[in-house]
Design a protein around this motif. Sequence first.
Motif, PDB file in Angstrom:
ATOM      1  N   ALA A  33      59.210  31.063  63.928  1.00 28.98           N
ATOM      2  CA  ALA A  33      59.937  31.834  64.469  1.00 28.98           C
ATOM      3  C   ALA A  33      58.682  32.894  64.622  1.00 28.98           C
ATOM      4  N   ARG A  34      59.072  33.807  64.369  1.00 29.17           N
ATOM      5  CA  ARG A  34      57.659  35.552  65.383  1.00 29.17           C
ATOM      6  C   ARG A  34      58.429  36.149  65.721  1.00 29.17           C
ATOM      7  N   SER A  35      57.732  37.432  65.536  1.00 29.35           N
ATOM      8  CA  SER A  35      58.275  38.989  65.780  1.00 29.35           C
ATOM      9  C   SER A  35      57.441  38.947  67.561  1.00 29.35           C
ATOM     10  N   PRO A  36      58.167  40.074  67.926  1.00 27.39           N
ATOM     11  CA  PRO A  36      57.881  40.316  68.956  1.00 27.39           C
ATOM     12  C   PRO A  36      56.078  40.856  68.743  1.00 27.39           C
ATOM     13  N   LEU A  37      55.566  40.868  69.746  1.00 31.15           N
ATOM     14  CA  LEU A  37      53.916  41.170  70.495  1.00 31.15           C
ATOM     15  C   LEU A  37      53.920  42.978  70.930  1.00 31.15           C
ATOM     16  N   THR A  38      52.718  43.436  70.008  1.00 31.46           N
ATOM     17  CA  THR A  38      52.578  44.645  70.919  1.00 31.46           C
ATOM     18  C   THR A  38      51.545  44.822  70.484  1.00 31.46           C
ATOM     19  N   LEU A  83      46.359  36.800  68.327  1.00 33.04           N
ATOM     20  CA  LEU A  83      46.848  36.877  66.907  1.00 33.04           C
ATOM     21  C   LEU A  83      45.859  36.630  66.385  1.00 33.04           C
ATOM     22  N   GLY A  84      44.871  36.160  66.780  1.00 32.25           N
ATOM     23  CA  GLY A  84      42.936  35.821  65.673  1.00 32.25           C
ATOM     24  C   GLY A  84      43.910  34.642  64.704  1.00 32.25           C
ATOM     25  N   GLY A  85      43.500  34.772  63.308  1.00 28.42           N
ATOM     26  CA  GLY A  85      44.324  34.010  62.460  1.00 28.42           C
ATOM     27  C   GLY A  85      46.070  32.911  62.575  1.00 28.42           C
ATOM     28  N   LEU A  86      46.178  33.520  63.168  1.00 27.18           N
ATOM     29  CA  LEU A  86      47.990  33.745  63.001  1.00 27.18           C
ATOM     30  C   LEU A  86      48.191  33.030  64.495  1.00 27.18           C
ATOM     31  N   GLU A  87      47.281  33.099  65.751  1.00 26.46           N
ATOM     32  CA  GLU A  87      47.519  32.692  67.050  1.00 26.46           C
ATOM     33  C   GLU A  87      47.805  31.518  66.975  1.00 26.46           C
ATOM     34  N   GLY A  88      47.521  30.577  66.232  1.00 29.36           N
ATOM     35  CA  GLY A  88      48.185  28.790  66.233  1.00 29.36           C
ATOM     36  C   GLY A  88      49.543  29.000  65.823  1.00 29.36           C
ATOM     37  N   ILE A  89      49.861  29.962  64.687  1.00 28.22           N
ATOM     38  CA  ILE A  89      51.676  29.866  64.485  1.00 28.22           C
ATOM     39  C   ILE A  89      52.166  30.480  65.953  1.00 28.22           C
ATOM     40  N   ARG A  90      52.181  31.845  66.611  1.00 30.01           N
ATOM     41  CA  ARG A  90      52.495  31.846  67.166  1.00 30.01           C
ATOM     42  C   ARG A  90      52.733  30.886  69.024  1.00 30.01           C
ATOM     43  N   CYS A  91      51.400  29.984  68.526  1.00 26.69           N
ATOM     44  CA  CYS A  91      51.057  28.851  70.178  1.00 26.69           C
ATOM     45  C   CYS A  91      52.532  27.802  69.787  1.00 26.69           C
ATOM     46  N   VAL A  92      52.159  27.311  68.269  1.00 27.93           N
ATOM     47  CA  VAL A  92      53.375  26.512  67.566  1.00 27.93           C
ATOM     48  C   VAL A  92      54.886  26.887  68.079  1.00 27.93           C
ATOM     49  N   THR A  93      54.985  27.929  68.151  1.00 27.08           N
ATOM     50  CA  THR A  93      56.513  28.691  68.060  1.00 27.08           C
ATOM     51  C   THR A  93      56.931  28.729  69.593  1.00 27.08           C
ATOM     52  N   THR A  94      55.841  28.540  70.650  1.00 27.78           N
ATOM     53  CA  THR A  94      56.472  29.146  72.128  1.00 27.78           C
ATOM     54  C   THR A  94      56.843  27.355  72.034  1.00 27.78           C
ATOM     55  N   MET A  95      55.683  26.668  71.296  1.00 25.95           N
ATOM     56  CA  MET A  95      55.832  25.699  71.957  1.00 25.95           C
ATOM     57  C   MET A  95      56.816  24.404  71.876  1.00 25.95           C
ATOM     58  N   LEU A  96      56.856  24.732  70.949  1.00 27.71           N
ATOM     59  CA  LEU A  96      58.627  24.280  70.153  1.00 27.71           C
ATOM     60  C   LEU A  96      59.600  24.438  71.071  1.00 27.71           C
ATOM     61  N   SER A  97      59.825  25.902  71.563  1.00 26.75           N
ATOM     62  CA  SER A  97      60.398  26.039  71.882  1.00 26.75           C
ATOM     63  C   SER A  97      61.041  25.883  74.181  1.00 26.75           C
ATOM     64  N   ARG A 108      64.625  33.298  71.733  1.00 25.49           N
ATOM     65  CA  ARG A 108      65.060  31.903  70.657  1.00 25.49           C
ATOM     66  C   ARG A 108      64.037  32.369  69.493  1.00 25.49           C
ATOM     67  N   GLU A 109      62.667  32.363  69.781  1.00 31.50           N
ATOM     68  CA  GLU A 109      61.182  32.447  68.706  1.00 31.50           C
ATOM     69  C   GLU A 109      61.507  33.925  68.309  1.00 31.50           C
ATOM     70  N   ILE A 110      62.258  34.409  68.759  1.00 30.95           N
ATOM     71  CA  ILE A 110      61.706  36.268  68.456  1.00 30.95           C
ATOM     72  C   ILE A 110      63.059  36.656  67.188  1.00 30.95           C
ATOM     73  N   PHE A 145      66.429  48.803  68.803  1.00 32.31           N
ATOM     74  CA  PHE A 145      65.962  46.612  68.586  1.00 32.31           C
ATOM     75  C   PHE A 145      64.675  46.684  69.559  1.00 32.31           C
ATOM     76  N   ILE A 146      63.601  46.090  68.750  1.00 36.85           N
ATOM     77  CA  ILE A 146      62.731  46.077  69.678  1.00 36.85           C
ATOM     78  C   ILE A 146      62.984  43.769  69.346  1.00 36.85           C
ATOM     79  N   ALA A 147      63.431  43.927  70.391  1.00 41.59           N
ATOM     80  CA  ALA A 147      63.558  42.714  70.596  1.00 41.59           C
ATOM     81  C   ALA A 147      62.709  41.839  71.801  1.00 41.59           C
ATOM     82  N   SER A 148      61.658  42.028  72.584  1.00 44.79           N
ATOM     83  CA  SER A 148      60.907  41.594  73.135  1.00 44.79           C
ATOM     84  C   SER A 148      59.184  41.518  73.313  1.00 44.79           C
ATOM     85  N   ASP A 149      58.961  40.717  73.755  1.00 44.56           N
ATOM     86  CA  ASP A 149      56.733  41.747  73.825  1.00 44.56           C
ATOM     87  C   ASP A 149      56.739  42.236  74.445  1.00 44.56           C
ATOM     88  N   GLU A 150      55.244  42.821  73.962  1.00 45.38           N
ATOM     89  CA  GLU A 150      54.554  43.838  75.250  1.00 45.38           C
ATOM     90  C   GLU A 150      54.000  43.454  75.963  1.00 45.38           C
TER      91      GLU A 150
END
Length: 366
Positions: A11-16, A321-335, A163-165, A179-184
């Motif tokens: 899972a991840r937070s909304p991105l800004t 997201l720098g070093g965190l980009e891989g986690i974002r990619c895994v999260t999106t890819m699974l969905s 699902r991922e946010i 409530f912020i539930a979507s990306d910018e």
Amino acid sequence: MTNEVVIVEAARSPLTQRQMYGRTSCELTLEKLLDVTVNGLLQRTKIDEDVVTTVVTVGDGAASRRYAESWRNVFDHIDLHQAISSTSAVRLASEAINDDPRRVVLVAGAVGGHSLHEPGRAAGQPTPPGADLWSITRKRQGDFAFASHRRARECALSGDFRREIIPLEVHLDHEMTEFIASDELRQVSEPGGALTPAGAPASNGGAGHDCRPSHHNARAASGAGALVLTSAARADDLGLHPRGRLVGVEMLFDTPLTDVSVSQLESVRSYLRALEVPLNRIDQFEVPEEVAATPLIWLEQFRLNPYMLNPRGGALAFGHLGGLEGIRCVTTMLSALEDTGGTYGVVATSEPEGSGVLLVECLNSP
């Protein structure tokens, strides 16, 4: 697959791409952002905090350290580790689980856009050495950036990221809560068709170094992300239903992906073959979009269907997201694999310490 490493949830937070979602007075510190994301993740999986044995933090060093220490203050049995990148963090988690299959590992982190290097600049040349620079025109990069934004926008409108946010609750004042539930998403206008090749001399820096502000380069973003990993046997003991199996994770190069030569990319094909999952069995690729040229090189080098690479957009739309980009990619890819019935997905990562590959098998495909 009793002792194989599985991904229970992601899972991840909304991105800004603005400072803390553009709020002038906002209580959302990076630690709070990370805490909300991890709590939401554990609630979804119905995992008690005291079941977690190991925490691996990645991302903003100070915020991640403080967050990890907050776990140890409550649970003195927790093993704490720090990693620079998503690849090294997931590899640490995998090694810990292989050593002790009863471990439940939380990989988590948060980054603030202000703490990142400007993607596509400090990382080296905007196109890998040895690439056919004249085939990667600025028009093609502009077209790709526009396509990345369009895909992300379409998926956001259709609710594919829901699902991922993990939504954020922001108290505006003593009466109002938001409530912020979507990306910018970054706004990218349709390219006008500039045909100057990426490798042609530029007026401000010479061949291969176009330093003008461009939507061909991703902006830095702020956000948080988390994964829960364990062994298949431990997941079964806990009554958990993993979403994915970690087939392999490896650092293949000692440079950022933007500095990896086209010939070196062949090692990706060799690595997948060694895992007995050849390229033609991969249903989705997540490739860094620090610069638009990188995914274009992958499309050409591996002759991929464009709809298999970053099908829900990438950093050119969300921000990097720098070093965190891989986690974002895994999260999106699974969905995405779950929604499309895909089986195998590859996440390529690009960090200052090196470039890596994660191979994941989706376990929840219909």
